[in-house]
Design an enzyme around this catalytic site. Structure first.
Site, short mmCIF file in Angstrom:
data_model
loop_
_atom_site.label_atom_id
_atom_site.label_comp_id
_atom_site.label_asym_id
_atom_site.label_seq_id
_atom_site.Cartn_x
_atom_site.Cartn_y
_atom_site.Cartn_z
N PRO A 263 -12.01 -37.85 -43.04
CA PRO A 263 -12.99 -37.59 -44.10
C PRO A 263 -12.36 -36.92 -45.33
O PRO A 263 -12.98 -36.87 -46.39
CB PRO A 263 -14.00 -36.64 -43.45
CG PRO A 263 -13.70 -36.62 -42.00
CD PRO A 263 -12.31 -37.13 -41.81
N GLU B 167 -10.44 -32.38 -32.37
CA GLU B 167 -10.99 -31.75 -33.58
C GLU B 167 -10.12 -31.98 -34.80
O GLU B 167 -10.50 -31.67 -35.91
CB GLU B 167 -11.19 -30.25 -33.35
CG GLU B 167 -12.54 -29.91 -32.74
CD GLU B 167 -12.75 -30.62 -31.41
OE1 GLU B 167 -13.67 -31.48 -31.33
OE2 GLU B 167 -12.02 -30.36 -30.45
N ARG C 98 -10.74 -59.79 -45.15
CA ARG C 98 -11.61 -60.78 -45.79
C ARG C 98 -11.20 -61.08 -47.23
O ARG C 98 -11.65 -62.05 -47.80
CB ARG C 98 -13.08 -60.38 -45.70
CG ARG C 98 -13.44 -59.15 -46.48
CD ARG C 98 -14.88 -58.76 -46.23
NE ARG C 98 -15.84 -59.72 -46.78
CZ ARG C 98 -16.04 -59.91 -48.07
NH1 ARG C 98 -15.35 -59.23 -48.96
NH2 ARG C 98 -16.92 -60.79 -48.50
N ASP D 81 -18.60 -61.65 -54.17
CA ASP D 81 -19.47 -60.61 -53.65
C ASP D 81 -19.66 -59.46 -54.60
O ASP D 81 -18.94 -59.28 -55.56
CB ASP D 81 -19.14 -60.08 -52.26
CG ASP D 81 -17.74 -60.27 -51.87
OD1 ASP D 81 -17.48 -61.32 -51.30
OD2 ASP D 81 -16.92 -59.37 -52.13
#
Ligand code: 9WO
Length: 296
Positions: A139, A166, A204, A219
């Protein structure tokens, strides 16, 4: 006619040559192509005969095959567009109990992923050169966007490190990891799903991965706008009609309607994206119209 170019921002810099590599370097030569992706907002590169290798390092290798053996990724692997090697970090422990975690220095709860097995695994598999990006899914990384995914297609090999427990010993981040990527502002139980998401988003974009060589260009995020609504048969379902314009066969009208729907949606849901989208004079007029409608 097939669109030859992806996006529009870097049109000047596009080329149609196959990818080549400099000797002993993982960097492809982007002849005449701007490799400073930071200045570009969307994926807009014409990629040819691309293939990529992913090296995944994880304590839970069993998570990967079901997804990699499905649909587009399965086909991309069968076509040789990508190769994914999944390595178990635990295989690189040297102690009798194959321990991969330990208590944090300084105390506190939880366990920390030990540095030795991770260094051994990555160096053992990639060799001492480590000449490809070594990406930790965390994160705390830079957020994965379509731009980041496009940038990663520029590397023939990527190593993806999936943390557990953790956290990961900071010396791994400092001395092994070359890039940290987050898939969004939430905490998970490990980096495995983010790693699959990176593989998916990058694969992709490789030419041929979607069957249509131009597939990934249309897209939403490639154009910098959200997508217009899609409809398929039947023309009426439970009394809900497909918009008349889509049945009209008038391609110019359909294109205009779709563009306007994209602009409307982006204004409503992701106004931040309009700041950096490439907009025509007509687009801007239409947006002003929408804004005025709301205020009057
Ligand atoms: C967890 C965490 C929580 C708050 C602030 C910083 C943090 N870093 C991590 C972290 O690196 N965690 C490791 C991987 C070990 C624990 C589980 N992991 C994890 C990765 N949880 N969530 C992610 C993740 C990865 C990419 N994008 C979003 C979440």
């Amino acid at each position: 006619m097939r669109k030859k170019l992806i996006g529009f921002r870097c049109r000047r810099m596009l080329h149609f040559e196959p990818r080549k590599y400099m000797k002993s370097s993982y960097h492809p030569i982007w002849k005449g192509v701007n490799t400073d992706h930071s200045s570009c907002q969307t994926s807009r590169f014409r990629l040819e005969s691309w293939s990529m290798e992913f090296f995944v390092f994880t304590l839970l290798p069993e998570i990967f095959p079901p997804y990699l053996e499905s649909s587009i990724l399965q086909r991309a692997r069968q076509r040789g567009l990508i190769d994914v090697q999944v390595h178990n970090i635990r295989d690189w422990t040297t102690d009798r109990h194959h321990v991969t975690d330990d208590e944090p220095y300084g105390g506190g709860g939880g366990m920390v992923l030990k540095p030795e097995p991770l260094f051994s695994a990555v160096e053992g598999i990639l060799g001492p050169q480590l000449d490809c990006p070594i990406i930790l899914l965390t994160p705390q990384g830079r957020v994965l966007t379509q731009d980041v995914a496009a940038e990663l297609t520029g590397h023939p090999r990527l190593a993806l490190i999936c943390g557990r427990y953790e956290g990961v010993d900071e010396r791994v981040c400092e001395h092994l990891i070359t890039d940290e990527i987050s898939i969004g502002d939430y905490v998970l139980t490990g980096g495995e799903l983010p790693a699959l998401i990176v593989i998916d988003a990058v694969t992709r974009l490789l030419p041929g991965a979607l069957g249509d060589p131009d597939g990934a260009q249309d897209d939403s995020h490639a154009s910098g706008l959200l997508e217009y609504p899609h409809y398929t048969r039947p023309a009426e379902y439970r009394g809900w009609q497909v918009p008349e314009v889509l049945l009209s066969g008038d391609h110019a009208r359909i294109a205009r309607w779709r563009r306007e729907q994209s602009l409307k949606r982006t204004l409503e849901r992701r106004p931040d994206m309009l700041e950096s989208a490439q907009l025509s004079e007509n687009d801007r007029k239409f947006i002003d119209l929408l804004k005025n409608d709301k205020t009057t």
